[in-house]
Design a protein around this motif. Structure first.
Motif: not given
Length: 415
Positions: A65-88
């Motif tokens: 969010t910058v100057r009132g404008s918001t965008s969301e970004h996801r990586s379809r190929r790399h955005g999903k963890p492949e194991g147990l997530v310990e930290r974010v």
């Protein structure tokens, strides 16, 4: 020139996403906030601007969010963890915001966004307002180290802290050169154990903001420090007129602890008669006859070669020699063998370490393994032999990072 052969003596790979001490003042856009486990959400805010990473138990998203404008970004190929997530974690390195998860003890980049055209993250007033949500505000550490170089006295001798020597390094970020910054480390030459001491950032003449410039050389000159560095902190070779130069900072601050933002001035490294789109990797020595400055000049990105200049002062250097026959040779370092100054370099094409005289004529070669990438050859006399300090091009952080997260620090000893 006859030099002894070197054999491998181990390696280290210090990966620390966040510095251990919470920040009071951000100083520079090299920041991290992280949270335990998942689902989890962390954010950096300044005024009405907000950078946030959310892991919902399935995948990661980055919301800007910058100057009132918001965008969301996801990586379809790399955005999903492949194991147990310990930290974010959310990191800001230069203009790049990145989402990371720690899986099986290793950090993996799950998404990123370049803020270059949306937000001036180098602006000091914006940085002064930065706050963290979901975790403590920390300084960004490193995914790897490259461009290692001894901290020296002005006469070229190593600067020692008890039994340890000091090194400047480029702390690699999750991406290309503009995500990295300069750090200072101590090294025990007997055990090759390394310890992170401090981080340094830079202001430039006539250009507002604080930058993570790197590929540096730190010298002790009397009661002051001189820090010569290369302006990689906002480099983009796709930008018209892209250029890299050298700057010089002078300070009496204690640079061996904490975080620092230093004022600089241009360091005029001459390229008279050369075709040059930039200079970098400055290494300086003051001799009885004045200053020697070794550096690299590029005919284009990325084709570069060693250059040597000299002069009575660092503001009045003249070009002494250029090894323009080299194509990808950098890490130029002045070293004295038996009382005579030579220039060491790393030849990425021929995979070797040439030793040059002050006319930049090759007079020898280091008999040592030349690792991947273009590892700077840093030599330290220790005991009855020499320790060679270099690095490699081994990446970390997953496939999304691309080039720039190298590398492991590698050591070799003379035999």
């Amino acid at each position: 020139m006859q030099l002894p052969p070197f054999v491998a003596a181990g390696s280290v790979r210090p990966v620390d996403l966040a510095r251990p001490v919470p920040l009071v003042e951000p100083l520079a856009p090299y920041l991290c906030v992280e949270a335990v486990g998942g689902p989890a959400s962390v954010a950096l805010t300044s005024g009405g601007d907000r950078l946030a990473v959310t892991y919902d138990g399935v995948g990661c998203s980055l919301t800007v969010t910058v100057r009132g404008s918001t965008s969301e970004h996801r990586s379809r190929r790399h955005g999903k963890p492949e194991g147990l997530v310990e930290r974010v974690a959310l990191t800001l390195t230069g203009t790049r915001a990145a989402a990371l998860t720690r899986e099986a003890g290793a950090w993996v980049v799950r998404g990123f966004v370049d803020l270059r055209d949306r937000l001036d993250t180098h602006d000091e007033s914006w940085l002064a307002g930065v706050r963290a949500e979901g975790g403590e505000l920390r300084g960004f550490g490193q995914l790897g180290l490259r461009d290692l170089r001894l901290v020296t006295h002005a006469d070229g001798s190593p600067y020692r802290d008890g039994s340890e020597v000091l090194l400047t390094a480029t702390s690699a970020g999750p991406g290309f050169f503009d995500t990295a910054h300069t750090s200072i480390w101590s090294l025990d030459p007997a055990t090759t154990a390394m310890r992170h001491r401090s981080d340094v950032f830079f202001r430039r003449t006539g250009q507002p903001g604080v930058y993570g410039d790197h590929a540096s050389h730190l010298l002790r000159d009397g009661d002051r420090w001189l820090l010569a560095t290369s302006t990689w902190g906002d480099f983009d070779h796709r930008r018209k007129g892209a250029h890299v130069g050298a700057t010089l900072a002078e300070t009496t601050e204690d640079l061996l602890t904490g975080r620092h933002a230093l004022d600089t001035r241009p360091l005029p490294l001459p390229t008279t008669g050369l075709t040059s789109v930039g200079v970098w990797d400055p290494h300086l020595v003051r001799t009885d006859d004045g200053w020697l400055a070794a550096y690299v000049s590029a005919t284009k990105f990325f084709r570069f070669h060693p250059v040597l200049a000299s002069g009575a002062t660092l503001d009045d250097l003249w070009l002494r020699a250029a090894a323009s026959g080299h194509r990808e040779t950098e890490g130029v370092t002045l070293h004295r063998f038996d009382g005579t100054w030579h220039v060491l370099a790393s030849d990425g094409v021929r995979r070797r370490y040439p030793v040059l005289d002050l006319d930049l004529t090759e007079v020898g070669v280091l008999d040592a393994a030349h690792e991947s990438n273009i590892p700077w050859p840093t030599l330290l006399e220790h005991g009855t032999g020499m320790l060679l300090i270099g690095f490699d091009g081994e990446p970390v952080g997953g496939r999304l990072v691309g080039y720039g997260s190298h590398g492991a620090v590698r050591f070799a000893r003379s035999v």
